[in-house]
Design a protein around this motif. Structure first.
Motif, short mmCIF file in Angstrom:
data_model
loop_
_atom_site.label_atom_id
_atom_site.label_comp_id
_atom_site.label_asym_id
_atom_site.label_seq_id
_atom_site.Cartn_x
_atom_site.Cartn_y
_atom_site.Cartn_z
N ASP A 112 0.85 -1.24 0.13
CA ASP A 112 -0.07 0.07 -0.15
C ASP A 112 0.81 1.19 -0.16
O ASP A 112 0.55 2.34 -0.66
N VAL A 113 1.85 1.15 0.77
CA VAL A 113 2.77 2.44 0.85
C VAL A 113 3.52 2.55 -0.68
O VAL A 113 3.63 3.80 -1.08
N GLY A 114 3.52 1.70 -1.48
CA GLY A 114 4.18 1.81 -2.83
C GLY A 114 3.22 2.59 -3.60
O GLY A 114 3.67 3.41 -4.60
N GLY A 115 2.11 2.69 -3.57
CA GLY A 115 1.11 3.48 -4.14
C GLY A 115 1.08 3.25 -5.73
O GLY A 115 1.50 2.21 -6.20
N ARG A 116 1.02 4.41 -6.26
CA ARG A 116 0.89 4.21 -7.88
C ARG A 116 2.15 3.95 -8.68
O ARG A 116 2.08 3.29 -9.64
N ALA A 117 3.49 4.41 -7.95
CA ALA A 117 4.67 4.07 -8.57
C ALA A 117 4.72 2.39 -8.51
O ALA A 117 5.19 2.08 -9.65
N LEU A 118 4.42 1.70 -7.31
CA LEU A 118 4.63 0.37 -7.47
C LEU A 118 3.51 -0.21 -8.42
O LEU A 118 3.88 -1.22 -9.04
N ARG A 119 2.29 0.23 -8.52
CA ARG A 119 1.34 -0.55 -9.32
C ARG A 119 1.67 -0.29 -10.73
O ARG A 119 1.87 -1.21 -11.67
N GLU A 120 2.52 0.71 -11.38
CA GLU A 120 2.54 0.94 -12.66
C GLU A 120 3.91 0.19 -13.17
O GLU A 120 4.09 -0.22 -14.09
N MET A 121 4.86 0.35 -11.97
CA MET A 121 6.12 -0.67 -12.48
C MET A 121 5.86 -2.21 -12.39
O MET A 121 6.76 -2.84 -12.88
N THR A 122 4.72 -2.67 -11.80
CA THR A 122 4.81 -3.96 -11.44
C THR A 122 3.71 -4.58 -12.12
O THR A 122 3.13 -5.81 -12.36
N ARG A 123 2.69 -3.69 -12.99
CA ARG A 123 1.58 -4.05 -13.79
C ARG A 123 1.99 -5.47 -14.46
O ARG A 123 1.12 -6.18 -14.79
N LEU A 124 3.02 -5.42 -15.38
CA LEU A 124 3.44 -6.17 -16.46
C LEU A 124 3.85 -7.75 -15.55
O LEU A 124 3.74 -8.50 -16.05
N GLY A 125 4.17 -7.59 -14.44
CA GLY A 125 4.38 -8.39 -13.45
C GLY A 125 3.09 -9.74 -13.33
O GLY A 125 3.37 -10.62 -12.76
N ALA A 126 2.10 -9.16 -13.85
CA ALA A 126 0.83 -10.00 -13.76
C ALA A 126 0.61 -10.96 -14.88
O ALA A 126 -0.12 -11.84 -14.98
N SER A 127 1.81 -10.91 -15.82
CA SER A 127 1.59 -11.52 -16.98
C SER A 127 2.11 -13.14 -16.77
O SER A 127 2.81 -13.36 -16.06
N PRO A 128 1.24 -14.20 -17.53
CA PRO A 128 1.43 -15.35 -17.08
C PRO A 128 2.65 -16.03 -17.90
O PRO A 128 2.80 -15.54 -19.22
N PHE A 129 3.44 -17.07 -17.50
CA PHE A 129 4.47 -17.57 -18.04
C PHE A 129 4.15 -18.10 -19.36
O PHE A 129 4.85 -18.15 -20.32
N SER A 130 2.95 -18.71 -19.43
CA SER A 130 2.39 -19.29 -20.52
C SER A 130 2.58 -18.28 -21.82
O SER A 130 2.71 -18.71 -23.03
N MET A 131 2.31 -16.86 -21.54
CA MET A 131 2.37 -15.96 -22.62
C MET A 131 3.74 -15.70 -23.06
O MET A 131 3.94 -15.25 -24.05
N TRP A 132 4.62 -15.98 -22.06
CA TRP A 132 6.13 -15.61 -22.46
C TRP A 132 7.21 -16.47 -22.76
O TRP A 132 8.08 -16.22 -23.07
N ARG A 133 6.82 -17.75 -22.35
CA ARG A 133 7.87 -19.09 -22.64
C ARG A 133 8.21 -18.82 -23.95
O ARG A 133 9.43 -19.01 -24.30
N ASP A 134 7.37 -19.06 -24.90
CA ASP A 134 7.98 -19.00 -26.14
C ASP A 134 8.57 -17.78 -26.67
O ASP A 134 9.51 -18.14 -27.65
#
Length: 287
Positions: A219-241
């Motif tokens: 929560d302390v991270g706020g917007r900066a954290l959300r924006e920087m880690t948004r792509l961290g939600a991408s699944p491995f199945s999309m990026w393996r190949d």
């Protein structure tokens, strides 16, 4: 001219293409196949497709244009299977995120007088998560759709006409098209697409280890954290190949970033830090 389109892979991109085709006024039939029946049923419920195909090969056999919207290795596999089944009066195209192997396979298997046409494509659009339920008719609006077509391709007159017709449909969806060499494509997307993804993945994984058991710090991270880690939600199945088919270019980009981070770490109290911020601001002001 185009009466039947088959979309093989009704995930985010495949479903979005179906929705965008309808929104742009395409009146022909659109069939959809998906490895997961639920994904095809979702696309049908959203009216991205008119019918569910039970067999991918048969769906392509009956279509004027077939779009491969599956992971890269699945695309290569379907290209092999369809190469002796499709006719010179049909077009196969794709949305793969790396183009070196796909374009090479197209030159070997397609674009000959007795073979179907193949147009390698890559829309620079997407979301951090996949799935038909996230399909969006406006996903490609104001986006760039890249093509790595071989200018020496020898297509039938019908195949060449279908290539032109597909390009026109993409423009009607709201995209701008650019033709680019496949090697240059893979080098470029390693910097502007793959590097941001792997950076976000590494940062998100690191934060999970460091503060994952301390929710209040997120929560302390706020917007900066959300924006920087948004792509961290991408699944491995999309990026393996992607990682496996563009390894050298991604390694080069990651190494350059590692060196840059080391430089920052070594200059936290030096005037060089200001120069890094100025350089970063210059890039952002022009994007």
């Amino acid at each position: 001219m185009i009466q039947r389109i088959a979309i093989l892979g009704t995930g985010l991109l495949g479903t979005s293409v179906g929705l965008a085709l309808r929104a742009s006024g395409f009146s022909g039939s659109i069939s959809g196949w998906n490895r997961s029946k639920a994904g095809a049923e979702q696309a049908l419920a959203m009216r991205a497709i008119d019918s569910i195909a039970l067999d991918a090969i048969e769906a392509a056999r009956q279509a004027d244009i077939t779009l491969l919207a599956v992971p890269i290795y699945a695309t290569l596999d379907l290209m092999e299977q369809l190469s002796t089944i499709l006719t010179p009066s049909q077009l196969l195209t794709d949305v793969g995120s790396t183009k070196g192997q796909i374009t090479a396979a197209a030159a070997r298997l397609y674009n000959k007088p007795d073979r179907a046409a193949f147009l390698p494509g890559h829309p620079m659009a997407g979301k951090e998560r996949g799935g038909a339920e996230l399909g969006d008719a406006n996903l490609f609006r104001n986006a760039v759709w890249l093509f790595t077509d071989d200018p020496s391709a020898q297509r039938s007159a019908t195949g060449a006409a279908l290539v032109q017709a597909w390009r026109e449909l993409i423009v009607q969806m709201g995209s701008r098209t650019i033709d680019i060499d496949p090697a240059r494509h893979d080098e470029m997307v390693a910097w502007v697409s793959h590097l941001p993804q792997f950076t976000a993945t590494a940062l998100s994984a690191l934060l999970e280890e460091e503060v994952g058991d301390a929710p209040e710090l997120k929560d302390v991270g706020g917007r900066a954290l959300r924006e920087m880690t948004r792509l961290g939600a991408s699944p491995f199945s999309m990026w393996r190949d992607i990682a496996a088919t563009n390894t050298a270019a991604i390694e080069k980009a990651l190494l350059a970033l590692e060196q840059r981070l080391t430089y920052l770490r070594e200059n936290l109290r030096e005037p060089a830090l200001r120069q890094e911020f100025e350089q970063a601001n210059k890039f952002r002001s022009g994007s």
